[in-house]
Design an enzyme around this catalytic site. Structure first.
Site, PDB file in Angstrom:
ATOM      1  N   ASP A  93       0.864  -1.178   0.000  1.00  0.00           N
ATOM      2  CA  ASP A  93       0.000   0.000   0.000  1.00  0.00           C
ATOM      3  C   ASP A  93       0.900   1.227   0.000  1.00  0.00           C
ATOM      4  O   ASP A  93       1.672   1.444   0.950  1.00  0.00           O
ATOM      5  CB  ASP A  93      -0.892   0.016   1.241  1.00  0.00           C
ATOM      6  CG  ASP A  93      -1.924  -1.093   1.225  1.00  0.00           C
ATOM      7  OD1 ASP A  93      -2.314  -1.519   0.130  1.00  0.00           O
ATOM      8  OD2 ASP A  93      -2.336  -1.530   2.311  1.00  0.00           O
ATOM      9  N   ASP A 101     -13.885  -4.295  -2.355  1.00  0.00           N
ATOM     10  CA  ASP A 101     -13.816  -4.071  -0.911  1.00  0.00           C
ATOM     11  C   ASP A 101     -15.199  -4.360  -0.345  1.00  0.00           C
ATOM     12  O   ASP A 101     -16.152  -3.608  -0.599  1.00  0.00           O
ATOM     13  CB  ASP A 101     -13.405  -2.626  -0.597  1.00  0.00           C
ATOM     14  CG  ASP A 101     -12.003  -2.306  -1.080  1.00  0.00           C
ATOM     15  OD1 ASP A 101     -11.163  -3.230  -1.102  1.00  0.00           O
ATOM     16  OD2 ASP A 101     -11.738  -1.143  -1.426  1.00  0.00           O
TER      17      ASP A 101
END
Length: 258
Positions: A11, A135
């Site tokens: 990330d 997600d």
């Protein structure tokens, strides 16, 4: 049986690899800086990672461009496939990242906003290049809702329905991330992973919740995932990619060991 893949996830926030406990923490300063993305990618390449995923975690929320320079530098030094996502909204964005050295493009919020982007990307670059990242958050018993904008915005769309639609539109792979489990290191959401894996005919990558070696085996075996993605356990040196693969092999789960 095809070998199961082990995929470190980086990330990236402001050019550095970071790790938070849950979604949407960048603005609150609740991210730990864990290093340079190129250095980490080289480390995981040497450990035998099957692939590498890079997410620009604030790109979709803030309209920031993606990490062309990072991908170019990683592609020069690493030889496993690279997937990049975050802030990719157009075919031109996809082309720029593929030209920089990415092998796959991951889209999430942009695909929800314009599902035709999945088809357009698959037609131009091939389905194998188009990954739809989902997600998902459990909102009721037996129901998981899709969230966009890095887990910040509810869409009202059921995760299983969206996975099926994305594949029908041309997605060649699904990355399924549990918002509830992400960063907690308490294990993957096996139920939604299994449901999605059984509902689509493309590979499903399980994401969110890796904390122990057994968690990896569970989601590949019981969750029916084709690959497992993790961040914290690799970044903080708890396990190497090689150790994960050795454990999986000891549980009779096929992996590629180099």
């Amino acid at each position: 049986m095809l070998a199961k893949r082990v995929i470190p996830c980086l990330d990236v926030h402001d050019g550095k690899v970071t790790r938070g406990v849950q979604f949407g923490r960048a603005e609150a300063g609740e991210l730990r800086n864990v290093g340079d993305p190129v250095d980490l990618a080289v480390r995981y390449n040497e450990q035998g990672a099957d692939e590498m995923v890079f997410f620009d975690i604030t790109a979709s929320a803030h309209g920031r461009g993606t990490m062309v320079d990072v991908i170019e530098r990683v592609a020069e030094r690493c030889f496993m496939p690279l997937t990049v996502g975050g802030g990719i909204r157009t075919l031109n964005d996809m082309g720029v990242m593929l030209k920089a050295g990415a092998d796959k493009i991951s889209i999430n919020s942009s695909a929800l906003a314009d599902p035709s982007l999945i088809t357009a990307g698959a037609e131009k670059f091939g389905s194998q290049c188009i990954v739809v990242s989902i997600d998902a958050k459990q909102v009721a018993t037996g129901r998981w809702e899709v969230f966009s904008q890095g887990g910040r915005k509810a869409t009202g769309i059921e995760a299983l329905d969206w996975a099926r639609k994305a594949v029908n539109l041309g997605a060649g792979e699904i990355v399924l991330n549990s918002i509830d489990a992400d960063g907690t290191k308490k294990g993957f959401d096996l139920e939604i992973t299994r449901r999605v894996s059984q509902a689509v005919h493309v590979p499903v990558v399980a994401s969110g919740g890796a904390g122990k070696l057994e968690h990896m085996a569970e989601v590949l075996r019981e969750g029916k995932a084709d690959a497992v993605l993790a961040a914290s356990i690799f970044h903080f040196g708890e396990f190497t990619v090689g150790q994960v693969k050795e454990f999986l092999a000891s549980r009779d789960i096929p992996v590629r060991i180099v």
